[in-house]
Scaffold this motif. Structure first.
Motif, PDB file in Angstrom:
ATOM      1  N   PRO A  35       0.805  -1.233   0.000  1.00 20.12           N
ATOM      2  CA  PRO A  35       0.000   0.000   0.000  1.00 20.12           C
ATOM      3  C   PRO A  35       0.835   1.278   0.000  1.00 20.12           C
ATOM      4  CG  PRO A  35      -0.957  -1.597   1.501  1.00 20.12           C
ATOM      5  CD  PRO A  35       0.348  -2.177   1.049  1.00 20.12           C
ATOM      6  N   ASN A  36       2.070   1.201   0.531  1.00 16.59           N
ATOM      7  CA  ASN A  36       2.926   2.398   0.550  1.00 16.59           C
ATOM      8  C   ASN A  36       3.646   2.632  -0.782  1.00 16.59           C
ATOM      9  OD1 ASN A  36       4.901   0.444   0.481  1.00 16.59           O
ATOM     10  ND2 ASN A  36       5.719   0.866   2.523  1.00 16.59           N
ATOM     11  N   GLY A  37       3.393   1.741  -1.756  1.00 18.47           N
ATOM     12  CA  GLY A  37       3.969   1.927  -3.086  1.00 18.47           C
ATOM     13  C   GLY A  37       5.231   1.132  -3.352  1.00 18.47           C
ATOM     14  N   TYR A  38       5.810   0.528  -2.308  1.00 20.65           N
ATOM     15  CA  TYR A  38       7.041  -0.255  -2.505  1.00 20.65           C
ATOM     16  C   TYR A  38       6.722  -1.551  -3.252  1.00 20.65           C
ATOM     17  CZ  TYR A  38      11.018  -3.267  -1.463  1.00 20.65           C
ATOM     18  OH  TYR A  38      12.073  -4.132  -1.581  1.00 20.65           O
ATOM     19  N   ALA A  39       7.405  -1.774  -4.369  1.00 17.41           N
ATOM     20  CA  ALA A  39       7.167  -2.953  -5.210  1.00 17.41           C
ATOM     21  C   ALA A  39       8.447  -3.766  -5.332  1.00 17.41           C
ATOM     22  CB  ALA A  39       6.686  -2.517  -6.584  1.00 17.41           C
ATOM     23  N   PRO A  40       8.596  -4.834  -4.544  1.00 19.01           N
ATOM     24  CA  PRO A  40       9.835  -5.616  -4.554  1.00 19.01           C
ATOM     25  C   PRO A  40      10.176  -6.199  -5.927  1.00 19.01           C
ATOM     26  CG  PRO A  40       8.437  -6.231  -2.689  1.00 19.01           C
ATOM     27  CD  PRO A  40       7.620  -5.349  -3.561  1.00 19.01           C
ATOM     28  N   GLY A  41       9.150  -6.517  -6.724  1.00 15.60           N
ATOM     29  CA  GLY A  41       9.408  -7.145  -8.021  1.00 15.60           C
ATOM     30  C   GLY A  41       9.829  -6.194  -9.118  1.00 15.60           C
ATOM     31  N   PHE A  61       0.436  -2.101  -9.225  1.00 16.30           N
ATOM     32  CA  PHE A  61      -0.865  -2.202  -8.564  1.00 16.30           C
ATOM     33  C   PHE A  61      -0.587  -2.225  -7.059  1.00 16.30           C
ATOM     34  CE2 PHE A  61      -5.243  -4.553  -8.811  1.00 16.30           C
ATOM     35  CZ  PHE A  61      -5.757  -3.681  -7.876  1.00 16.30           C
ATOM     36  N   SER A  62      -0.779  -1.072  -6.401  1.00 18.44           N
ATOM     37  CA  SER A  62      -0.538  -0.970  -4.955  1.00 18.44           C
ATOM     38  C   SER A  62      -1.803  -1.381  -4.214  1.00 18.44           C
ATOM     39  CB  SER A  62      -0.157   0.464  -4.572  1.00 18.44           C
ATOM     40  OG  SER A  62       1.061   0.825  -5.162  1.00 18.44           O
ATOM     41  N   SER A  63      -1.673  -2.402  -3.382  1.00 22.01           N
ATOM     42  CA  SER A  63      -2.866  -2.894  -2.692  1.00 22.01           C
ATOM     43  C   SER A  63      -2.489  -3.853  -1.571  1.00 22.01           C
ATOM     44  CB  SER A  63      -3.780  -3.618  -3.692  1.00 22.01           C
ATOM     45  OG  SER A  63      -4.914  -4.148  -3.050  1.00 22.01           O
TER      46      SER A  63
END
Length: 373
Positions: free
Chosen positions: A240-246, A260-262
């Motif tokens: 949800p905070n926008g961090y996308a490990p991938g 897709f932040s969720s």
């Protein structure tokens, strides 16, 4: 027992699977090896497994180690977790007299997990089932209440190029029984041509059946590079905070992806994506829908999944376990009917054709003469 071979390692078993070749020694950091991981290790034909964690804890009835046991793959555990860092990926390791040798030096001790221990801990997991179920329900209710606003408010969706509105959508997760279920509905897939969404390794599951995913969605830690290159769109699941490990992997490969932040699992947001873009029907294969599934995934509840399935309602058809409704073995009577139906045109032709009728009469007379009638 002495075992020697090339060691392949990764802290995530689902990534390690893509590195393994037959005869390799798999070095894992996997507490409670789940059924899907066990099946993948068996398919990889590893020589043995070395685990820095407890292979089976007795926390719940975990059948993964039982499958490895039945496949006669030795499982060793090591207490010194630093061994994982000492051994180089692709190096040669030897197990001799419950000791690990690397570069001709003993680097520590290991312990072979015996059959009796695995069976005892599995039985303990069965006895713990009701208690864990109670905890699982409490956790699910807690997070369902906490996250209900997420599902009821407007969801910030990524823009997708794939046309989903008024179409069937097939969401594939590489969960228990996904191969059998996908095979059972393959005729449906070929005839309806649904939009194909692979959730992480579910993208590779589609490739196994000769199907190119329209969308691959998830944190992308268990999908192959090949699948990422072949699929039409990539959506990275972010916190949800926008961090996308991938996202780092996507940039490294020079590919493009949407975010897709969720909250929730990747399969949750895959279904929400299809639902909110107007899918006529969502068919799910290999998804997680029971306590054991979620515990194997490392989740202690299913709050987000409960909310998503409640919202989607009748638009969702869960095909998990559908293969069990069909018996692939044909009854003997069907073979008899098939044989008789094949003989019927021959019989009709013989009645209409005088030469054939004469020939059959001559054969009949000869047979009667031979048997003395």
């Amino acid at each position: 027992m002495s075992i020697k071979g090339i060691v392949k390692k990764d802290k995530k078993t689902k990534r390690l699977i893509y590195k393994l070749s037959p005869g390799d020694i798999a070095l894992l950091c996997h507490e409670d090896i789940d059924e899907i991981a066990a099946e993948a290790l068996i398919k990889s034909k590893v020589k043995c497994i070395i685990n820095t964690e407890k292979t089976i804890t007795g926390y719940y009835p975990n059948s993964g180690p039982l499958k490895l046991l039945r496949s006669k793959i030795p499982i060793y555990e090591i207490e010194d977790k630093n061994i994982f860092n000492i051994v180089e990926d692709g190096g040669i390791i030897e197990i001799r007299n419950n000791k690990l040798f690397y570069l001709n030096e003993c680097i520590g001790k290991c312990r072979l997990i015996e059959k009796d221990e695995i069976l005892k801990l599995y039985d303990l997991g069965c006895k713990n089932f009701d208690m864990k179920l109670n905890d699982f329900i409490d956790n699910t209710i807690f997070y369902a209440k906490k996250e209900k606003n997420w599902i009821t408010n407007k969801i910030d969706l990524p823009e997708v190029e794939t046309l989903i509105k008024n179409k069937h959508v097939l969401v594939v997760v590489r969960g228990n029984g996904y191969k059998e279920d996908l095979r059972a509905i393959f005729d449906y897939v070929k005839s309806k041509k649904p939009v194909l969404i692979g959730v992480d390794g579910g993208g590779d599951a589609l490739l196994e059946f000769g199907l190119i995913p329209d969308i691959v969605i998830g944190d992308l830690d268990s999908v192959s590079d090949k699948c990422l290159r072949l699929c039409k769109e990539i959506i990275v699941h972010a916190y949800p905070n926008g961090y996308a490990p991938g996202l780092a992997r996507i940039k490294e490969k020079g590919l493009e992806a949407k975010i897709f932040s969720s909250v929730g699992t990747s399969e949750d947001i895959a279904m929400l994506l299809a639902y909110n873009y107007g899918a006529e029907l969502i068919v799910a294969v290999g998804t997680h829908n029971c306590m054991i599934d979620f515990l194997e995934k490392g989740r202690k509840g299913m709050g987000s999944t409960f909310l998503v399935r409640t919202k989607i309602g009748s638009k969702l058809v869960d095909a998990k376990g559908i293969n069990k409704l069909y018996d692939e073995k044909l009854n003997i009577k069907y073979y008899i009917y098939l044989g008789l139906s094949a003989l019927l045109p021959i019989y009709i032709l013989s009645m209409l054709s005088l030469p054939i009728k004469t020939m059959l009469n001559q054969i009949s007379i000869r047979i009667k003469m031979l048997i003395g009638l």
